[in-house]
Scaffold this active site. Structure first.
Site, PDB file in Angstrom:
ATOM      1  N   ASP A 214       5.688  -0.282  -0.768  1.00 60.99           N
ATOM      2  CA  ASP A 214       4.576  -0.552   0.133  1.00 60.99           C
ATOM      3  C   ASP A 214       3.314  -0.827  -0.682  1.00 60.99           C
ATOM      4  O   ASP A 214       3.030  -0.120  -1.657  1.00 60.99           O
ATOM      5  CB  ASP A 214       4.352   0.648   1.059  1.00 60.99           C
ATOM      6  CG  ASP A 214       3.413   0.324   2.199  1.00 60.99           C
ATOM      7  OD1 ASP A 214       3.882  -0.215   3.214  1.00 60.99           O
ATOM      8  OD2 ASP A 214       2.201   0.599   2.068  1.00 60.99           O
ATOM      9  N   ILE A 215       2.574  -1.878  -0.307  1.00 64.64           N
ATOM     10  CA  ILE A 215       1.315  -2.202  -0.988  1.00 64.64           C
ATOM     11  C   ILE A 215       0.250  -1.219  -0.518  1.00 64.64           C
ATOM     12  O   ILE A 215      -0.007  -1.091   0.689  1.00 64.64           O
ATOM     13  CB  ILE A 215       0.874  -3.644  -0.694  1.00 64.64           C
ATOM     14  CG1 ILE A 215       1.946  -4.633  -1.158  1.00 64.64           C
ATOM     15  CG2 ILE A 215      -0.459  -3.947  -1.377  1.00 64.64           C
ATOM     16  CD1 ILE A 215       1.639  -6.077  -0.811  1.00 64.64           C
ATOM     17  N   ASN A 222      -7.069  -7.345   3.926  1.00 69.16           N
ATOM     18  CA  ASN A 222      -7.252  -8.221   5.090  1.00 69.16           C
ATOM     19  C   ASN A 222      -8.634  -8.059   5.706  1.00 69.16           C
ATOM     20  O   ASN A 222      -9.293  -9.050   6.051  1.00 69.16           O
ATOM     21  CB  ASN A 222      -6.185  -7.923   6.143  1.00 69.16           C
ATOM     22  CG  ASN A 222      -4.841  -8.531   5.799  1.00 69.16           C
ATOM     23  OD1 ASN A 222      -4.756  -9.554   5.115  1.00 69.16           O
ATOM     24  ND2 ASN A 222      -3.771  -7.908   6.274  1.00 69.16           N
ATOM     25  N   HIS A 227      -7.324 -12.711   6.052  1.00 66.71           N
ATOM     26  CA  HIS A 227      -5.859 -12.735   6.080  1.00 66.71           C
ATOM     27  C   HIS A 227      -5.270 -13.741   5.093  1.00 66.71           C
ATOM     28  O   HIS A 227      -4.145 -13.554   4.621  1.00 66.71           O
ATOM     29  CB  HIS A 227      -5.366 -13.037   7.498  1.00 66.71           C
ATOM     30  CG  HIS A 227      -5.565 -11.898   8.444  1.00 66.71           C
ATOM     31  ND1 HIS A 227      -4.715 -10.826   8.491  1.00 66.71           N
ATOM     32  CD2 HIS A 227      -6.548 -11.640   9.349  1.00 66.71           C
ATOM     33  CE1 HIS A 227      -5.141  -9.958   9.407  1.00 66.71           C
ATOM     34  NE2 HIS A 227      -6.248 -10.435   9.942  1.00 66.71           N
ATOM     35  N   ASP A 231      -2.338 -12.795   2.605  1.00 65.92           N
ATOM     36  CA  ASP A 231      -1.089 -13.543   2.443  1.00 65.92           C
ATOM     37  C   ASP A 231      -0.821 -13.861   0.982  1.00 65.92           C
ATOM     38  O   ASP A 231       0.326 -13.796   0.517  1.00 65.92           O
ATOM     39  CB  ASP A 231      -1.143 -14.842   3.247  1.00 65.92           C
ATOM     40  CG  ASP A 231      -1.025 -14.614   4.751  1.00 65.92           C
ATOM     41  OD1 ASP A 231      -0.693 -13.483   5.144  1.00 65.92           O
ATOM     42  OD2 ASP A 231      -1.262 -15.566   5.515  1.00 65.92           O
ATOM     43  N   GLU A 257       3.437  -5.301   4.873  1.00 70.20           N
ATOM     44  CA  GLU A 257       3.296  -5.175   3.416  1.00 70.20           C
ATOM     45  C   GLU A 257       4.420  -4.344   2.811  1.00 70.20           C
ATOM     46  O   GLU A 257       4.283  -3.808   1.704  1.00 70.20           O
ATOM     47  CB  GLU A 257       1.942  -4.538   3.077  1.00 70.20           C
ATOM     48  CG  GLU A 257       1.763  -3.098   3.526  1.00 70.20           C
ATOM     49  CD  GLU A 257       1.182  -2.957   4.931  1.00 70.20           C
ATOM     50  OE1 GLU A 257       0.523  -1.934   5.186  1.00 70.20           O
ATOM     51  OE2 GLU A 257       1.395  -3.856   5.756  1.00 70.20           O
TER      52      GLU A 257
END
Length: 348
Positions: A214-215, A222, A227, A231, A257
């Site tokens: 997980d980031i 974001n 966004h 991305d 994420e």
């Protein structure tokens, strides 16, 4: 009530009209486009028919985007893409079979004519009769040759369309397995890979290992930079994870994420090293993105990783749940770290 034969005849008639009409309007013959036109010409979806008639009335051509919109509005909920493509291909095969049947009839007539000519020949056939029979044979041969050339064109055309549709099917099948943003496999492929693990757990050096990644603080990216920047971070992290595995090892984006790495060919002793390699490389790389004003910036990105080794006879949902618990522990302990569910270094 419509009989099976009349339904078949109507279907063939629709197929024969669909392709020339699409070609006339310069519409690519893809599974989606063909399905929309088939349903339109068969008048099976009244709302679709009305919408298509309105488009044809207002313009000489119809864009691919317009047809895609019709498909999504009137057909996608009723038929998934694969079934729609299969249906279109099936109708192409029906058209091919119809052409082959016509060819059989044409050549049967030619053969019958030649047999009749042969039966008309005798020792007392006059020169005048012989010339007439030769004329009949020549005309029959020319008709057969003309029909043969036309049939060859039709079959060649249909063969080309079927080959094109086959390629479209393959592309759609592949697209259904790939995450569009990152190019990694999607959750569907990950779930299939997990199911295939049944019976693979062994008491040796190659027990399958799962990493859930997980980031950290991704929402901040974001919220702060937009966004588009988010991305770009996802794509660069995905590239780094993918570069860290090989062989039958699988990398997938689970959503948002969160990523998964299923290590099937990596020795137990190497699983922890892979997890740390991914974490450290992402941390050192720094993501290069643009903020909402298109100003280039470099972001420090960190990962939390949870790992678990598959136990003997363990259900896959329990396997994933243990990796998730390890991920939660990594985040609870301060993020930017790898945690293992159970002993960090499993015993053989």
């Amino acid at each position: 009530m419509e009989t099976e034969q009349s339904h078949y005849d109507r279907t063939v008639d629709i197929v024969r009209n669909a392709i020339p009409r699409m070609s006339e309007l310069k519409i690519p013959i893809t599974p989606v486009n063909y399905t929309v036109w088939y349903e339109y010409l068969s008048d099976s979806v009244p709302d679709l028919t009305a919408a298509m008639n309105a488009l044809l009335h207002d313009a000489n051509t119809i864009s691919g985007e317009a047809i895609r919109d019709l498909y999504e509005r009137y057909l996608e909920d009723r038929d998934d893409k694969l079934q729609a493509a299969k249906k279109a291909l099936a109708e192409m095969v029906k058209a091919l079979m119809t052409n082959l049947g016509s060819a059989d009839q044409s050549f049967d007539r030619y053969s019958s004519e030649l047999h009749d000519i042969a039966d008309s020949l005798s020792d007392d056939t006059s020169a005048e009769d012989l010339n007439a029979l030769m004329d009949r044979a020549l005309r029959a041969t020319n008709v057969a040759l003309t029909q043969g050339v036309e049939m060859k064109k039709q079959l060649s055309h249909l063969a080309g369309e079927m080959q094109h549709m086959r390629a479209e099917l393959e592309r759609e099948h592949e697209a259904a397995r790939i995450d569009a943003l990152t190019g990694l496999f999607n959750r569907r492929v990950f779930d299939e890979a997990l199911e295939s693990l049944s019976g693979e757990s062994k008491d040796d050096a190659h027990t399958p290992c799962l990493l859930i990644i997980d980031i950290d603080h991704f929402k901040r990216v974001n919220d702060t930079y937009g966004h588009q920047a988010g991305d770009e971070v996802l794509k660069q992290v995905a590239d780094e994870i993918k570069a860290s595995v090989r062989g039958r090892d699988l990398v997938a984006r689970l959503g948002g994420e969160e990523f998964a790495v299923l290590l099937r060919d990596t020795p137990r002793s190497g699983c922890k090293a892979v997890a740390e390699h991914i974490r450290i490389n992402v941390r050192l790389r720094e993501a290069e993105v643009m903020d909402e004003t298109l100003y280039p910036i470099r972001l420090k990105v960190t990962l939390s990783v949870g790992g678990a080794y598959l136990r003997s006879e363990e259900p896959t949902d329990a396997f994933v749940a243990r990796a998730d618990r390890a991920l939660y522990q990594a985040k609870s302990d301060g993020r930017d770290r790898v945690k293992w569910e159970g002993p960090e270094t499993p015993t053989d």
